[in-house]
Design an enzyme around this catalytic site. Structure first.
Site, PDB file in Angstrom:
ATOM      1  N   CYS A 192       0.808  -1.228   0.000  1.00 51.61           N
ATOM      2  CA  CYS A 192       0.000   0.000   0.000  1.00 51.61           C
ATOM      3  C   CYS A 192       0.841   1.279   0.000  1.00 51.61           C
ATOM      4  O   CYS A 192       0.309   2.363  -0.236  1.00 51.61           O
ATOM      5  CB  CYS A 192      -0.961   0.001   1.175  1.00 51.61           C
ATOM      6  SG  CYS A 192      -2.061  -1.416   1.155  1.00 51.61           S
ATOM      7  N   HIS A 195      -3.218   7.104   2.135  1.00 52.22           N
ATOM      8  CA  HIS A 195      -3.660   5.781   1.684  1.00 52.22           C
ATOM      9  C   HIS A 195      -5.033   5.517   2.276  1.00 52.22           C
ATOM     10  O   HIS A 195      -5.275   5.768   3.471  1.00 52.22           O
ATOM     11  CB  HIS A 195      -2.644   4.726   2.150  1.00 52.22           C
ATOM     12  CG  HIS A 195      -3.137   3.331   1.961  1.00 52.22           C
ATOM     13  ND1 HIS A 195      -3.697   2.902   0.771  1.00 52.22           N
ATOM     14  CD2 HIS A 195      -3.180   2.258   2.803  1.00 52.22           C
ATOM     15  CE1 HIS A 195      -4.055   1.642   0.897  1.00 52.22           C
ATOM     16  NE2 HIS A 195      -3.755   1.231   2.110  1.00 52.22           N
ATOM     17  N   ASN A 216     -10.172  -0.314   0.164  1.00 53.17           N
ATOM     18  CA  ASN A 216      -8.708  -0.205   0.159  1.00 53.17           C
ATOM     19  C   ASN A 216      -8.188  -0.810  -1.146  1.00 53.17           C
ATOM     20  O   ASN A 216      -8.253  -2.027  -1.336  1.00 53.17           O
ATOM     21  CB  ASN A 216      -8.159  -0.953   1.382  1.00 53.17           C
ATOM     22  CG  ASN A 216      -6.643  -0.917   1.471  1.00 53.17           C
ATOM     23  OD1 ASN A 216      -5.952  -0.559   0.522  1.00 53.17           O
ATOM     24  ND2 ASN A 216      -6.111  -1.305   2.609  1.00 53.17           N
TER      25      ASN A 216
HETATM   26  N1  ACO Z   1     -18.233  -8.408  10.281  1.00 50.18           N
HETATM   27  C1  ACO Z   1     -18.627  -8.542  11.556  1.00 50.18           C
HETATM   28  N2  ACO Z   1     -17.762  -8.751  12.569  1.00 50.18           N
HETATM   29  C2  ACO Z   1     -16.456  -8.827  12.247  1.00 50.18           C
HETATM   30  C3  ACO Z   1     -15.987  -8.696  10.926  1.00 50.18           C
HETATM   31  C4  ACO Z   1     -16.932  -8.488   9.917  1.00 50.18           C
HETATM   32  N3  ACO Z   1     -16.594  -8.333   8.619  1.00 50.18           N
HETATM   33  N4  ACO Z   1     -14.638  -8.824  10.939  1.00 50.18           N
HETATM   34  C5  ACO Z   1     -14.276  -9.005  12.211  1.00 50.18           C
HETATM   35  N5  ACO Z   1     -15.379  -9.025  13.010  1.00 50.18           N
HETATM   36  C6  ACO Z   1     -15.447  -9.171  14.461  1.00 50.18           C
HETATM   37  C7  ACO Z   1     -14.234  -9.861  15.041  1.00 50.18           C
HETATM   38  O1  ACO Z   1     -14.378 -11.265  14.964  1.00 50.18           O
HETATM   39  C8  ACO Z   1     -14.238  -9.363  16.461  1.00 50.18           C
HETATM   40  O2  ACO Z   1     -15.182 -10.097  17.200  1.00 50.18           O
HETATM   41  P1  ACO Z   1     -14.858 -10.532  18.717  1.00 50.18           P
HETATM   42  O3  ACO Z   1     -14.724  -9.238  19.471  1.00 50.18           O
HETATM   43  O4  ACO Z   1     -16.059 -11.329  19.090  1.00 50.18           O
HETATM   44  O5  ACO Z   1     -13.594 -11.311  18.648  1.00 50.18           O
HETATM   45  C9  ACO Z   1     -14.796  -7.941  16.334  1.00 50.18           C
HETATM   46  O6  ACO Z   1     -15.441  -7.879  15.053  1.00 50.18           O
HETATM   47  C10 ACO Z   1     -13.731  -6.866  16.400  1.00 50.18           C
HETATM   48  O7  ACO Z   1     -12.667  -7.178  15.509  1.00 50.18           O
HETATM   49  P2  ACO Z   1     -11.362  -6.273  15.446  1.00 50.18           P
HETATM   50  O8  ACO Z   1     -10.372  -6.916  14.539  1.00 50.18           O
HETATM   51  O9  ACO Z   1     -10.958  -5.949  16.833  1.00 50.18           O
HETATM   52  O10 ACO Z   1     -11.952  -4.962  14.753  1.00 50.18           O
HETATM   53  P3  ACO Z   1     -11.223  -3.587  14.550  1.00 50.18           P
HETATM   54  O11 ACO Z   1     -12.044  -2.524  15.160  1.00 50.18           O
HETATM   55  O12 ACO Z   1      -9.767  -3.668  14.887  1.00 50.18           O
HETATM   56  O13 ACO Z   1     -11.322  -3.366  12.958  1.00 50.18           O
HETATM   57  C11 ACO Z   1      -9.973  -3.549  10.929  1.00 50.18           C
HETATM   58  C12 ACO Z   1     -10.709  -4.305  12.078  1.00 50.18           C
HETATM   59  C13 ACO Z   1     -11.016  -2.784  10.116  1.00 50.18           C
HETATM   60  C14 ACO Z   1      -9.276  -4.566  10.051  1.00 50.18           C
HETATM   61  C15 ACO Z   1      -8.960  -2.561  11.522  1.00 50.18           C
HETATM   62  O14 ACO Z   1      -8.167  -3.215  12.482  1.00 50.18           O
HETATM   63  C16 ACO Z   1      -8.048  -1.945  10.486  1.00 50.18           C
HETATM   64  O15 ACO Z   1      -8.442  -1.111   9.699  1.00 50.18           O
HETATM   65  N6  ACO Z   1      -6.740  -2.276  10.492  1.00 50.18           N
HETATM   66  C17 ACO Z   1      -5.750  -1.644   9.634  1.00 50.18           C
HETATM   67  C18 ACO Z   1      -5.848  -2.021   8.174  1.00 50.18           C
HETATM   68  C19 ACO Z   1      -4.823  -1.191   7.403  1.00 50.18           C
HETATM   69  O16 ACO Z   1      -4.588  -0.046   7.683  1.00 50.18           O
HETATM   70  N7  ACO Z   1      -4.175  -1.735   6.435  1.00 50.18           N
HETATM   71  C20 ACO Z   1      -3.160  -0.858   5.784  1.00 50.18           C
HETATM   72  C21 ACO Z   1      -2.400  -1.436   4.832  1.00 50.18           C
HETATM   73  S1  ACO Z   1      -3.255  -2.533   3.786  1.00 50.18           S
HETATM   74  C22 ACO Z   1      -2.018  -3.225   2.791  1.00 50.18           C
HETATM   75  O17 ACO Z   1      -0.850  -2.946   2.899  1.00 50.18           O
HETATM   76  C23 ACO Z   1      -2.445  -4.292   1.790  1.00 50.18           C
END
Ligand code: ACO
Length: 325
Positions: free
Chosen positions: A119, A252, A282
């Protein structure tokens, strides 16, 4: 006289097939995987993304973005002496997507190669093109981000498959007597390879490992917020500028919450941030040039403004570019 590089045209392309959150919810429910529009919007800011059709490659999306950037720059393919494509989803193992794109453009003879920084790829590619222009090696470059992430998503993993999309963005970057690109800052920390990767490779005519995206979302989130602030401050300092000089932040487009947090740390109002993640998802290396072109074409970004572009991604890689548009 000093030699600089300057963006003279932007372009972008999204494949026509739009996939809304509702579409994904239905598709995943058929496999017994639960998600919701509310969860996806609240956690990421994403409402829709575009997926390329079967048989379409990253070079095809790049071609459309480049045609549009060339037209905006009043340039012909024959004027191009350098093509850099930032991609993690190349058409083939080799040759580079840049070479395939060069042939599709009908622009043979100049240098062409890919940059792989996930990214952060577009920021890396722009920095390399700037250096090659400043050194006199190139005069008129196409710098492209093009991705088809839908092909490397694990549709059994709801925590990642709802976040990504396909698309391409491009700029024409030309030698100039006046400064366009003001400063760059690039970094990587290979100790974090496992946080975000597609751990597969080709071996003996077969794919070995698991060629699907896996991400430790929360760890990536925390790292991203920290390095994006550092990179932004580094390019401002190198150029002798401050946050107050930024007309537009073009980050990004991974997650609206990361963008809000970065803007807050830089004391920038969100109306100075170009945001396309809602409709694009993304798109990895394509997200920054897609957002840039979006802002230019809807009249938000105007000539003479100061833009801060910054990316973070797998590797772990991160970086920023400050420029006069
Ligand atoms: N639908 C419903 N529930 C979900 C989903 C979904 N699609 N995905 C995960 N959950 C659940 C999980 O199982 C978890 O449940 P639990 O609490 O019972 O265990 C809960 O939702 C919370 O999950 P988290 O992973 O803690 O959610 P978070 O608020 O951290 O959001 C996300 C996840 C969106 C992936 C976030 O962490 C994020 O944006 N991370 C960074 C991504 C990024 O910046 N990437 C950059 C580079 S990309 C590249 O280089 C290719």
């Amino acid at each position: 006289m000093s030699r600089y590089s300057r963006i003279t045209g932007t372009g972008s392309y999204l494949p026509p097939h739009q996939v809304t959150n509702a579409n994904l919810v239905t598709q995943l429910a058929a496999k017994g995987i639960e998600t919701s529009d509310d969860w996806i919007v609240e956690r990421s800011g994403i409402s829709a993304r575009h997926f390329a059709a079967d048989g379409v490659f990253s070079s095809d999306l790049a071609l459309e973005a480049c045609k549009s950037a060339l037209q905006a720059a009043h340039r012909q393919p024959q004027d191009i002496d350098l093509i850099i494509v930032a991609t993690s989803t190349p058409d083939m193992v080799f040759p580079s997507t840049a070479c395939i794109l060069q042939a599709k453009l009908g622009a043979s003879g100049g240098a062409a190669f890919d940059v792989q920084a996930v990214c952060s790829g577009f920021v890396y590619a722009l920095t390399v093109a700037d250096a090659l222009i400043k050194s006199g090696t190139a005069r008129c470059a196409l710098v492209v981000g093009a991705e088809i992430f839908s092909r490397i998503l694990d549709f059994n993993d709801r925590s990642t498959c709802v976040l990504f999309g396909d698309g391409a963005g491009a700029v024409v970057l030309e030698a100039s007597d006046t400064p366009g690109i003001l400063s760059s800052d690039l970094h990587a920390d290979g100790n974090h390879v496992d946080l975000l990767c597609v751990p597969g490779h080709v071996c003996g005519g077969a794919v070995s490992g698991k060629p699907l995206l896996q991400m430790a979302g929360q760890s990536v989130f925390k790292l991203a917020v920290g390095v994006l602030e550092t990179a932004a401050r580094a390019v401002l300092e190198k150029a002798g500028k401050t946050e107050a000089d930024i007309d537009w932040l073009i980050p990004h487009q991974a997650n609206i919450r990361i963008m809000q947090s970065t803007a807050k740390k830089l004391k920038l109002a969100m109306d100075k941030v170009i945001v396309t993640v809602g409709e694009h998802g993304n798109t990895s290396a394509a997200s920054i040039p897609l957002a840039l072109d979006h802002g230019v074409r809807n009249g938000q970004i105007r000539p003479g403004q100061t833009l801060l572009l910054e990316g973070v991604g797998g590797g772990f890689t991160w970086g920023a570019v400050l420029l006069n548009f």
